[in-house]
Design a protein around this motif. Structure first.
Motif, short mmCIF file in Angstrom:
data_model
loop_
_atom_site.label_atom_id
_atom_site.label_comp_id
_atom_site.label_asym_id
_atom_site.label_seq_id
_atom_site.Cartn_x
_atom_site.Cartn_y
_atom_site.Cartn_z
N ASP A 132 3.37 3.00 -11.65
CA ASP A 132 2.44 3.82 -12.65
C ASP A 132 1.51 4.76 -11.79
OD1 ASP A 132 3.24 2.39 -14.85
OD2 ASP A 132 1.73 0.75 -14.73
N TYR A 133 1.15 4.37 -10.78
CA TYR A 133 0.27 5.29 -10.06
C TYR A 133 1.02 6.55 -9.61
CZ TYR A 133 -2.22 6.94 -5.63
OH TYR A 133 -2.86 7.56 -4.84
N LYS A 134 2.44 6.44 -9.30
CA LYS A 134 2.98 7.60 -8.91
C LYS A 134 3.17 8.46 -10.43
CE LYS A 134 6.30 5.57 -5.76
NZ LYS A 134 7.81 5.34 -5.35
N LEU A 135 3.31 7.94 -11.41
CA LEU A 135 3.36 8.78 -12.72
C LEU A 135 1.73 9.50 -12.90
CD1 LEU A 135 5.18 6.50 -15.13
CD2 LEU A 135 6.02 8.55 -14.06
N GLU B 267 -6.62 0.52 -6.88
CA GLU B 267 -6.71 -0.75 -6.10
C GLU B 267 -6.58 -2.11 -7.04
OE1 GLU B 267 -9.73 -3.32 -3.26
OE2 GLU B 267 -10.04 -1.06 -3.50
N TYR B 268 -5.92 -2.81 -7.03
CA TYR B 268 -5.86 -4.04 -7.70
C TYR B 268 -5.83 -5.45 -6.81
CZ TYR B 268 -4.21 -7.65 -10.88
OH TYR B 268 -4.22 -8.85 -11.54
N LYS C 1 -3.27 0.56 -3.68
CA LYS C 1 -3.14 -0.88 -2.89
C LYS C 1 -3.22 -2.05 -3.89
CE LYS C 1 -6.10 0.70 0.87
NZ LYS C 1 -7.48 0.45 1.69
N VAL C 2 -2.14 -2.81 -3.64
CA VAL C 2 -2.23 -4.04 -4.60
C VAL C 2 -1.99 -5.04 -3.69
CG1 VAL C 2 -0.67 -5.08 -6.56
CG2 VAL C 2 -0.89 -2.76 -6.36
N ASP C 3 -2.87 -6.36 -4.15
CA ASP C 3 -2.77 -7.62 -3.07
C ASP C 3 -3.08 -8.53 -4.12
OD1 ASP C 3 -2.90 -9.25 -1.12
OD2 ASP C 3 -4.87 -8.81 -0.48
N ILE C 4 -2.10 -9.66 -4.35
CA ILE C 4 -2.02 -10.89 -5.11
C ILE C 4 -1.94 -12.15 -4.23
CG2 ILE C 4 -0.94 -11.78 -7.01
CD1 ILE C 4 -0.05 -9.21 -7.94
N GLU D 117 0.86 -1.18 -0.07
CA GLU D 117 0.03 -0.09 0.06
C GLU D 117 0.85 1.20 0.12
OE1 GLU D 117 -3.75 2.20 2.16
OE2 GLU D 117 -2.80 0.28 3.05
N TYR D 118 0.74 2.13 -0.83
CA TYR D 118 1.73 3.24 -1.15
C TYR D 118 0.82 4.44 -1.06
CZ TYR D 118 4.08 7.10 -3.54
OH TYR D 118 4.71 7.99 -3.79
N ILE D 119 1.05 5.44 -0.21
CA ILE D 119 0.35 6.60 -0.15
C ILE D 119 1.46 7.89 -0.30
CG2 ILE D 119 -0.82 8.31 1.61
CD1 ILE D 119 -1.62 5.86 3.27
#
Length: 300
Positions: A129-132, A153-154, A72-75, A52-54
């Motif tokens: 990609d989110y930061k970009l 969210e993924y 949020k990425v959860d695999i 999770e990046y903020i």
């Protein structure tokens, strides 16, 4: 040589031939041994990668009561651990098929550690990609610290639903949110021939995937599901895109037949939800290729 020595040599030669024949037969049987199911051969474990990046700016500026914008990425990917090392080839092929559906980058290390590193690389790319996206939003003067819509969210998970007759079926569930009224949820299937070590597609499963009679079976199942008598009536039930119905690769096996799975928006409105159409092996038997006729009475 005397008669006794010649007899002895001939006897050894016969024994040698017999032993060689038996060994060849054993090797042949080993090579041709067919796998019916992975039950008892495999322990399924979850390989996980999450974060999770903020954004630091959001942490400083956020004042809303809603959830703070984040990525949020959860695999959680199913990983097969075989009890017998003789099945390494099928393990590698199966792991590659599952892992590259999540992240199609090359994969050469099929161990749990290698797969985890593969998935973590995908997580890193998602955050990158989110930061970009946030940087672009800032350049366009969006106050990303004031809108919860600037969240991503993924979530991915999967499960094995069938392992019989040399076939493995896996269903994955994915949730994606990238702004908007709601997250998108969809399911995707993977079907694997355990003996050919290859994915099962409608082209390998059916003689003619576009067969009109086969498509009629699906339309009849669709109309029955929505309790209508004609295809045109489906539109009034929210199935606005009924004419796009096809013999989809998004299918899975069970003990009685095959379910064809259509995600929201493929055939119907989001509120209608996914559509699952089940056809029995007996119904599908006339359309199977020779490889899969064994699934129905038609092939007996």
């Amino acid at each position: 040589f005397g008669d006794g020595e010649l007899s002895y040599m001939k006897g050894n030669r016969v024994i040698g031939v017999l032993v060689g024949t038996l060994l060849l037969a054993q090797v042949s049987c080993t090579k041709s041994k067919q796998i019916d199911s992975l039950d008892g051969l495999v322990t399924w474990e979850a390989v996980e990668a999450s974060t999770e990046y903020i954004d630091p700016y959001v942490l400083e500026e956020w004042e809303g009561d809603d959830a703070m914008p984040s990525c949020k990425v959860d695999i959680k990917m199913s990983y097969p651990t075989f009890s017998d090392n003789n099945y390494t080839e099928i393990r590698d092929s199966l792991v590659k098929s599952i892992a590259q559906r999540i992240y199609p980058a090359p994969l050469e290390d099929f161990s749990k550690e290698g797969v985890k590193a593969h998935l973590e690389k995908y997580v890193e790319e998602q955050v990158g990609d989110y930061k970009l996206d946030l940087e672009q939003a800032k350049k366009l003067n969006f106050d990303v610290g004031s809108y919860s819509v600037f969240s991503r969210e993924y979530e991915y998970s999967d499960s094995i639903t069938y392992s019989e007759h040399g076939i493995l079926s896996l269903i994955s569930k994915t949730i994606e949110y990238s702004g908007g009224a709601h997250a998108n949820q969809f399911a995707s299937t993977l079907n694997y021939n355990l003996n050919d070590k290859a994915l099962i597609t409608v082209s390998s499963l059916f003689k003619e995937p576009n067969d009109e009679d086969l498509l009629d079976l699906l339309f009849n199942a669709l109309m029955h599901s929505f309790e209508v008598e004609t295809r045109e009536e489906l539109e009034y039930k929210g199935v606005f895109n009924y004419h796009a119905l096809e013999v989809t690769n998004n299918l899975y096996f069970d003990k009685d037949g095959i379910t064809f799975y259509y995600n929201p928006y493929e055939l119907a409105t989001y509120s209608t939800g996914p559509i699952e159409l089940h056809l029995s092996y007996d119904e599908l038997a006339p359309y199977f290729t020779n490889e899969y006729k064994r699934l129905g009475k038609h092939g007996e």
